[in-house]
Design a protein around this motif. Structure first.
Motif, PDB file in Angstrom:
ATOM      1  N   TYR A   1     -52.265  -1.847 -54.573  1.00 51.35           N
ATOM      2  CA  TYR A   1     -51.784  -2.545 -53.379  1.00 51.35           C
ATOM      3  C   TYR A   1     -50.912  -1.624 -52.510  1.00 51.35           C
ATOM      4  O   TYR A   1     -51.069  -1.542 -51.291  1.00 51.35           O
ATOM      5  CB  TYR A   1     -51.007  -3.779 -53.818  1.00 51.35           C
ATOM      6  CG  TYR A   1     -50.354  -4.558 -52.696  1.00 51.35           C
ATOM      7  CD1 TYR A   1     -51.058  -5.504 -51.980  1.00 51.35           C
ATOM      8  CD2 TYR A   1     -49.020  -4.338 -52.369  1.00 51.35           C
ATOM      9  CE1 TYR A   1     -50.458  -6.227 -50.962  1.00 51.35           C
ATOM     10  CE2 TYR A   1     -48.401  -5.048 -51.344  1.00 51.35           C
ATOM     11  CZ  TYR A   1     -49.132  -5.994 -50.648  1.00 51.35           C
ATOM     12  OH  TYR A   1     -48.532  -6.697 -49.647  1.00 51.35           O
ATOM     13  N   ALA A   2     -49.988  -0.898 -53.135  1.00 50.46           N
ATOM     14  CA  ALA A   2     -49.084  -0.009 -52.397  1.00 50.46           C
ATOM     15  C   ALA A   2     -49.842   1.148 -51.764  1.00 50.46           C
ATOM     16  O   ALA A   2     -49.524   1.570 -50.633  1.00 50.46           O
ATOM     17  CB  ALA A   2     -48.000   0.517 -53.325  1.00 50.46           C
TER      18      ALA A   2
ATOM     19  N   ASP B   1     -50.385  -3.451 -58.575  1.00 51.86           N
ATOM     20  CA  ASP B   1     -49.377  -3.135 -57.550  1.00 51.86           C
ATOM     21  C   ASP B   1     -49.523  -1.704 -57.073  1.00 51.86           C
ATOM     22  O   ASP B   1     -49.287  -1.413 -55.895  1.00 51.86           O
ATOM     23  CB  ASP B   1     -47.978  -3.364 -58.114  1.00 51.86           C
ATOM     24  CG  ASP B   1     -46.901  -3.102 -57.080  1.00 51.86           C
ATOM     25  OD1 ASP B   1     -46.684  -3.968 -56.193  1.00 51.86           O
ATOM     26  OD2 ASP B   1     -46.277  -2.016 -57.120  1.00 51.86           O
ATOM     27  N   ASN B   2     -49.902  -0.790 -57.986  1.00 53.62           N
ATOM     28  CA  ASN B   2     -50.140   0.585 -57.552  1.00 53.62           C
ATOM     29  C   ASN B   2     -51.276   0.658 -56.537  1.00 53.62           C
ATOM     30  O   ASN B   2     -51.184   1.376 -55.529  1.00 53.62           O
ATOM     31  CB  ASN B   2     -50.481   1.473 -58.752  1.00 53.62           C
ATOM     32  CG  ASN B   2     -49.371   1.516 -59.790  1.00 53.62           C
ATOM     33  OD1 ASN B   2     -49.629   1.585 -60.997  1.00 53.62           O
ATOM     34  ND2 ASN B   2     -48.116   1.462 -59.360  1.00 53.62           N
TER      35      ASN B   2
ATOM     36  N   ILE C   1     -36.588  -2.163 -54.896  1.00 58.54           N
ATOM     37  CA  ILE C   1     -37.700  -1.463 -55.548  1.00 58.54           C
ATOM     38  C   ILE C   1     -37.348  -1.143 -56.998  1.00 58.54           C
ATOM     39  O   ILE C   1     -38.160  -1.340 -57.921  1.00 58.54           O
ATOM     40  CB  ILE C   1     -38.047  -0.171 -54.777  1.00 58.54           C
ATOM     41  CG1 ILE C   1     -38.573  -0.512 -53.380  1.00 58.54           C
ATOM     42  CG2 ILE C   1     -39.073   0.647 -55.541  1.00 58.54           C
ATOM     43  CD1 ILE C   1     -38.880   0.695 -52.526  1.00 58.54           C
TER      44      ILE C   1
ATOM     45  N   SER D   1     -48.133   7.158 -56.407  1.00 58.70           N
ATOM     46  CA  SER D   1     -48.054   5.910 -57.163  1.00 58.70           C
ATOM     47  C   SER D   1     -49.416   5.517 -57.710  1.00 58.70           C
ATOM     48  O   SER D   1     -49.544   5.129 -58.885  1.00 58.70           O
ATOM     49  CB  SER D   1     -47.507   4.796 -56.263  1.00 58.70           C
ATOM     50  OG  SER D   1     -47.555   3.545 -56.928  1.00 58.70           O
TER      51      SER D   1
ATOM     52  N   ARG E   1     -43.610   3.716 -54.631  1.00 56.40           N
ATOM     53  CA  ARG E   1     -44.715   3.061 -53.931  1.00 56.40           C
ATOM     54  C   ARG E   1     -44.637   3.232 -52.403  1.00 56.40           C
ATOM     55  O   ARG E   1     -45.665   3.320 -51.730  1.00 56.40           O
ATOM     56  CB  ARG E   1     -44.757   1.571 -54.289  1.00 56.40           C
ATOM     57  CG  ARG E   1     -43.537   0.798 -53.860  1.00 56.40           C
ATOM     58  CD  ARG E   1     -43.454  -0.557 -54.579  1.00 56.40           C
ATOM     59  NE  ARG E   1     -44.618  -1.390 -54.407  1.00 56.40           N
ATOM     60  CZ  ARG E   1     -44.755  -2.315 -53.452  1.00 56.40           C
ATOM     61  NH1 ARG E   1     -43.781  -2.466 -52.552  1.00 56.40           N
ATOM     62  NH2 ARG E   1     -45.837  -3.047 -53.377  1.00 56.40           N
ATOM     63  N   GLN E   2     -43.430   3.281 -51.838  1.00 56.84           N
ATOM     64  CA  GLN E   2     -43.304   3.408 -50.396  1.00 56.84           C
ATOM     65  C   GLN E   2     -43.201   4.862 -49.942  1.00 56.84           C
ATOM     66  O   GLN E   2     -43.808   5.251 -48.942  1.00 56.84           O
ATOM     67  CB  GLN E   2     -42.085   2.625 -49.899  1.00 56.84           C
ATOM     68  CG  GLN E   2     -42.255   1.117 -49.978  1.00 56.84           C
ATOM     69  CD  GLN E   2     -41.090   0.369 -49.332  1.00 56.84           C
ATOM     70  OE1 GLN E   2     -40.158   0.995 -48.812  1.00 56.84           O
ATOM     71  NE2 GLN E   2     -41.125  -0.950 -49.377  1.00 56.84           N
TER      72      GLN E   2
ATOM     73  N   TYR F   1     -49.390   1.355 -47.739  1.00 55.39           N
ATOM     74  CA  TYR F   1     -48.526   2.413 -47.223  1.00 55.39           C
ATOM     75  C   TYR F   1     -49.222   3.757 -47.060  1.00 55.39           C
ATOM     76  O   TYR F   1     -48.659   4.677 -46.483  1.00 55.39           O
ATOM     77  CB  TYR F   1     -47.312   2.602 -48.144  1.00 55.39           C
ATOM     78  CG  TYR F   1     -46.489   1.346 -48.303  1.00 55.39           C
ATOM     79  CD1 TYR F   1     -45.770   0.819 -47.239  1.00 55.39           C
ATOM     80  CD2 TYR F   1     -46.435   0.688 -49.532  1.00 55.39           C
ATOM     81  CE1 TYR F   1     -45.012  -0.331 -47.389  1.00 55.39           C
ATOM     82  CE2 TYR F   1     -45.677  -0.464 -49.695  1.00 55.39           C
ATOM     83  CZ  TYR F   1     -44.973  -0.970 -48.620  1.00 55.39           C
ATOM     84  OH  TYR F   1     -44.238  -2.114 -48.768  1.00 55.39           O
TER      85      TYR F   1
ATOM     86  N   VAL G   1     -44.355   2.271 -59.387  1.00 55.43           N
ATOM     87  CA  VAL G   1     -43.745   1.231 -58.562  1.00 55.43           C
ATOM     88  C   VAL G   1     -42.506   1.775 -57.843  1.00 55.43           C
ATOM     89  O   VAL G   1     -42.223   1.416 -56.702  1.00 55.43           O
ATOM     90  CB  VAL G   1     -43.399  -0.002 -59.420  1.00 55.43           C
ATOM     91  CG1 VAL G   1     -42.620  -1.039 -58.601  1.00 55.43           C
ATOM     92  CG2 VAL G   1     -44.674  -0.621 -59.991  1.00 55.43           C
TER      93      VAL G   1
ATOM     94  N   PRO H   1     -47.118   6.729 -51.729  1.00 57.91           N
ATOM     95  CA  PRO H   1     -48.092   5.732 -52.210  1.00 57.91           C
ATOM     96  C   PRO H   1     -49.264   6.351 -52.965  1.00 57.91           C
ATOM     97  O   PRO H   1     -49.764   5.752 -53.932  1.00 57.91           O
ATOM     98  CB  PRO H   1     -48.550   5.040 -50.930  1.00 57.91           C
ATOM     99  CG  PRO H   1     -48.232   6.002 -49.820  1.00 57.91           C
ATOM    100  CD  PRO H   1     -47.016   6.725 -50.261  1.00 57.91           C
TER     101      PRO H   1
ATOM    102  N   ALA I   1     -54.044  -6.061 -49.421  1.00 57.00           N
ATOM    103  CA  ALA I   1     -53.255  -5.055 -48.710  1.00 57.00           C
ATOM    104  C   ALA I   1     -53.882  -4.702 -47.365  1.00 57.00           C
ATOM    105  O   ALA I   1     -53.167  -4.483 -46.372  1.00 57.00           O
ATOM    106  CB  ALA I   1     -53.115  -3.799 -49.571  1.00 57.00           C
TER     107      ALA I   1
END
Length: 410
Positions: free
Chosen positions: A84-85, A81-82, A4, A55, A48-49, A89, A45, A52, A141
């Motif tokens: 998507y995460a 990507d933000n 990450i 993020s 993100r996990q 998640y 990023v 989320p 996602a």
């Protein structure tokens, strides 16, 4: 975690390269200002996990600021990507709401851009771009999340199936252990009871002549040898696999052997067979033999002579009756484990039959009687059989005990 951090660093470097290459709208602000919103999205990023929604919040703030000072291509790409995460998640309900929000923003953004530019081509271009930036990462996602949840459900289902299979295996093992314990008890108790009674008699009597002692010892030896032979037979049955020949199993036809063994142990016993003896199902044959064996063992341990055994071959059942006298106040000569009657009832129930055991009136000498009555069906359909209280078949209008015999129950 390392991957990450590496991904966030790579995104930041790529965004800086794009800014340096001029991939942004020039609004007269220094280039380093565009790096600030880019850095904010890259921080999103990093979390993100673990967070989320945080993020996504950092991404929204960054892309809003970037829209005023740029916008720049690098910040917009990292913002996807933000999104998507947050969907992958974040909470499932929030993911569905976010899909509607992004779709609405894409349509409204394209319409506003076309209205401002007064050109429908701008509307189409901006709508497609907004859809790619907002809707595409969300839908991607969602699809991946659905696949992940489905895989997790399948894993859980597989674990549950494995757990149920293990429970079935443990239940089968417990049932087999119970069956083996019942077989051992019914098979060995008869022989050992005779041995114990005969040896006790030989030890307690000081006036026995050598001939009598020899007969007692011969009977003890015979019971020992037969007990070992039946033990070997049962072990052979347990070891039997596949289509190997069936190991020797006890049958009701061997009832005379059981009665003779009781006679040799010193208990007066008689056997009567009513009806025409015939082949019966193997399970019924074994159950009848073991019930008779246990009933005779109990009579030998706790009862008094005489012992009357009657085996009746009826049209759709076999009836095994064992009666013996019992002393009113005399204690049993040998202690019992209390599992004999339970085992007999279990055997009768397993073949769809019934068993009654208990005192039945008194003899002329004032002693009580004990009777064991087992009704074992030999046909598939249920039926009702009526008997006298003393075990004989009842006629209409006479006092009787009704035994209901049904497959799979008593």
């Amino acid at each position: 975690m390392k991957w990450i951090v590496f991904g966030a660093g790579a995104a930041f470097v790529a965004g800086v390269v794009l800014i340096a290459g001029g991939a942004y709208v020039d609004r007269g602000v220094p280039g380093w200002v565009l790096v600030v919103p880019l850095a904010i999205t890259c921080v999103g990023v990093l979390v993100r996990q673990r967070a989320p929604l945080l993020s996504l919040g950092l991404g929204v703030v960054a892309v809003t600021v970037d829209g005023f000072v740029g916008p720049s291509l690098g910040t917009v790409l990292v913002f996807t990507d933000n999104l998507y995460a947050a969907v992958l998640y974040g909470p499932a309900r929030f993911a569905r709401v976010l899909l509607g929000v992004t779709a609405t923003l894409a349509v409204v953004g394209g319409a506003v851009a076309g209205f401002i530019a007064e050109d429908w081509r701008v509307l189409a271009i901006m709508g497609v771009q907004a859809g790619l930036v907002l809707v595409t990462p969300v839908t991607t996602a969602l699809v991946l999340r659905e696949q992940r949840d489905r895989a997790a459900a399948e894993r859980l289902r597989a674990e549950q199936v494995a757990h149920l299979a293990e429970l079935d295996r443990q239940a089968a093992i417990a049932a087999e252990r119970t069956r083996m314990a019942r077989e051992l008890h019914d098979m060995i108790a008869n022989h050992f009871s005779a041995i114990a009674i005969q040896s006790t008699a030989a030890l307690s009597r000081k006036d026995l002549d050598p001939g009598t002692v020899r007969k007692v010892m011969e009977s003890v030896r015979e019971n020992s040898v037969k007990g070992m032979a039946e033990m070997r037979s049962m072990i052979g049955l347990l070891r039997q696999e596949g289509e190997e020949p069936e190991a020797t199993r006890p049958r009701l036809a061997d009832a005379e052997t059981l009665v003779e063994r009781v006679r040799r142990a010193g208990l007066d016993a008689g056997l009567r067979v009513d009806g025409e003896p015939r082949e019966v199902p193997a399970s019924v044959d074994l159950a009848g033999y073991r019930i008779l064996q246990e009933a005779l063992t109990n009579a030998l341990k706790h009862g008094d002579p005489p012992v009357d055994v009657v085996i009746s071959y009826e049209a759709r059942c076999v009836v095994v009756t064992v009666q013996n006298a019992v002393g009113g106040d005399v204690a049993a000569p040998l202690p019992g484990a209390g599992v004999g009657l339970i085992g007999m009832r279990e055997r009768a129930s397993l073949v769809g039959g019934s068993l009654e055991a208990g005192p039945r009136g008194r003899t002329g000498e004032g002693r009580g009687r004990w009777r064991v009555l087992a009704v074992l069906p030999t046909s598939e359909d249920g039926f009702t059989v009526a008997y006298y209280a003393d075990g004989g078949r009842a006629r209409q209008g006479e006092e009787q005990a009704v035994v209901d015999v049904r497959p799979g129950g008593v």
